[in-house]
Design a protein around this motif. Structure first.
Motif, mmCIF file in Angstrom:
data_model
loop_
_atom_site.group_PDB
_atom_site.id
_atom_site.type_symbol
_atom_site.label_atom_id
_atom_site.label_comp_id
_atom_site.label_asym_id
_atom_site.label_seq_id
_atom_site.Cartn_x
_atom_site.Cartn_y
_atom_site.Cartn_z
ATOM 1 N N ALA A 70 0.832 -1.208 0.000
ATOM 2 C CA ALA A 70 0.000 0.000 0.000
ATOM 3 C C ALA A 70 0.860 1.249 0.000
ATOM 4 O O ALA A 70 0.514 2.257 -0.619
ATOM 5 N N GLU A 71 2.001 1.182 0.676
ATOM 6 C CA GLU A 71 2.893 2.339 0.774
ATOM 7 C C GLU A 71 3.482 2.740 -0.572
ATOM 8 O O GLU A 71 3.949 3.876 -0.733
ATOM 9 N N HIS A 72 3.450 1.856 -1.545
ATOM 10 C CA HIS A 72 3.990 2.178 -2.868
ATOM 11 C C HIS A 72 2.973 2.904 -3.757
ATOM 12 O O HIS A 72 3.368 3.531 -4.742
ATOM 13 N N LEU A 73 1.708 2.826 -3.426
ATOM 14 C CA LEU A 73 0.698 3.488 -4.263
ATOM 15 C C LEU A 73 0.910 5.001 -4.343
ATOM 16 O O LEU A 73 0.881 5.559 -5.442
ATOM 17 N N PRO A 74 1.166 5.704 -3.224
ATOM 18 C CA PRO A 74 1.432 7.149 -3.337
ATOM 19 C C PRO A 74 2.733 7.462 -4.079
ATOM 20 O O PRO A 74 2.836 8.495 -4.736
ATOM 21 N N VAL A 75 3.715 6.566 -3.984
ATOM 22 C CA VAL A 75 4.971 6.771 -4.712
ATOM 23 C C VAL A 75 4.703 6.706 -6.219
ATOM 24 O O VAL A 75 5.149 7.577 -6.978
ATOM 25 N N ILE A 76 3.976 5.687 -6.643
ATOM 26 C CA ILE A 76 3.640 5.545 -8.061
ATOM 27 C C ILE A 76 2.830 6.753 -8.520
ATOM 28 O O ILE A 76 3.091 7.328 -9.587
ATOM 29 N N ALA A 77 1.854 7.171 -7.714
ATOM 30 C CA ALA A 77 1.039 8.341 -8.064
ATOM 31 C C ALA A 77 1.924 9.571 -8.228
ATOM 32 O O ALA A 77 1.768 10.331 -9.199
ATOM 33 N N SER A 78 2.858 9.759 -7.315
ATOM 34 C CA SER A 78 3.756 10.914 -7.390
ATOM 35 C C SER A 78 4.593 10.888 -8.666
ATOM 36 O O SER A 78 4.758 11.916 -9.331
ATOM 37 N N LEU A 79 5.108 9.709 -9.011
ATOM 38 C CA LEU A 79 5.917 9.594 -10.227
ATOM 39 C C LEU A 79 5.094 9.844 -11.494
ATOM 40 O O LEU A 79 5.638 10.231 -12.521
ATOM 41 N N LEU A 80 3.786 9.650 -11.404
ATOM 42 C CA LEU A 80 2.890 9.899 -12.538
ATOM 43 C C LEU A 80 2.275 11.297 -12.496
ATOM 44 O O LEU A 80 1.459 11.641 -13.348
ATOM 45 N N HIS A 81 2.642 12.088 -11.476
ATOM 46 C CA HIS A 81 2.084 13.426 -11.281
ATOM 47 C C HIS A 81 0.569 13.374 -11.130
ATOM 48 O O HIS A 81 -0.159 14.194 -11.698
ATOM 49 N N LEU A 99 4.235 -3.896 6.079
ATOM 50 C CA LEU A 99 5.219 -4.975 5.991
ATOM 51 C C LEU A 99 5.963 -4.845 4.668
ATOM 52 O O LEU A 99 5.334 -4.735 3.612
ATOM 53 N N ASN A 100 7.273 -4.838 4.712
ATOM 54 C CA ASN A 100 8.080 -4.745 3.505
ATOM 55 C C ASN A 100 8.001 -6.081 2.767
ATOM 56 O O ASN A 100 8.582 -7.079 3.197
ATOM 57 N N LEU A 101 7.290 -6.113 1.663
ATOM 58 C CA LEU A 101 7.099 -7.367 0.928
ATOM 59 C C LEU A 101 8.402 -7.950 0.404
ATOM 60 O O LEU A 101 8.538 -9.163 0.302
ATOM 61 N N LEU A 102 9.383 -7.105 0.088
ATOM 62 C CA LEU A 102 10.663 -7.623 -0.399
ATOM 63 C C LEU A 102 11.388 -8.434 0.669
ATOM 64 O O LEU A 102 12.192 -9.307 0.354
ATOM 65 N N HIS A 143 8.342 -0.885 -7.960
ATOM 66 C CA HIS A 143 7.230 -0.754 -7.019
ATOM 67 C C HIS A 143 6.096 -1.722 -7.369
ATOM 68 O O HIS A 143 4.986 -1.564 -6.884
ATOM 69 N N GLY A 144 6.372 -2.717 -8.206
ATOM 70 C CA GLY A 144 5.323 -3.587 -8.722
ATOM 71 C C GLY A 144 4.869 -4.689 -7.797
ATOM 72 O O GLY A 144 3.902 -5.381 -8.078
#
Length: 169
Positions: A70-81, A99-102, A143-144
């Motif tokens: 879930a924490e990656h969704l805002p990162v992806i959004a930011s990279l897409l403006h 939880l860090n999935l990696l 971030h996939g």
């Protein structure tokens, strides 16, 4: 500190994962080309993935379930403006927070009643360009999320805990 103690120390650090995550979102895609549909709960079967998902299942498949943080969704959004990016656009089955999935690499973990094992990274596909426009693929790179196979089937529900299972002794 000798070089012989560093890998042992690193191995120890890699095994430390006391955090408990939370299942935030469950999605299935009923057929090829259709949009993801949100579910409050689902049944997951060994070799079959999520009930109602287009994945038809093979016992040896490494991609029975896909997960994203879930924490990656805002990162992806930011990279897409963009202000936000909904999980249904990323075509992953489960969204997990806390939880860090990696850190689940090569490990088994429990989501609700289900036991999964991380099998690899879930890289973006060319559909990200169609969904988000030029640069969509690169915005999702790194971030996939992850792929997993089902070890033990059962029920999952929104809000279920996500916990790494201890290594067998």
């Amino acid at each position: 500190m000798t070089s012989a103690t560093v890998p042992q120390g690193l191995a120890h650090l890699l095994q430390q994962l006391p955090q408990t995550g939370r299942l935030e979102w469950i999605g299935i895609r009923p057929a090829r080309g259709e949009l993801m549909q949100r579910c409050a709960e689902s049944t997951i079967t060994v070799g079959g993935g999520l009930a109602g998902d287009r994945f038809k299942g093979r016992a040896d498949s490494k991609r029975q379930v896909t997960l994203i943080q879930a924490e990656h969704l805002p990162v992806i959004a930011s990279l897409l403006h963009r202000q936000t990016v909904g999980p249904e656009l990323l075509r992953r089955n489960l969204v997990v927070s806390g939880l860090n999935l990696l850190a689940l690499k090569g490990r088994q973990f429990r989501v609700g009643e289900v036991v999964l094992e991380m099998t690899g990274l879930c890289h973006p596909c060319s559909k990200m360009e169609t969904t988000f426009g030029a640069g969509g693929y690169n915005a999702v790179r790194g971030h996939g999320g992850i792929t997993a196979k089902v070890i033990t089937g059962g029920q999952i529900r929104d809000g279920d805990s996500v916990q790494v299972l201890e290594e067998p002794n």
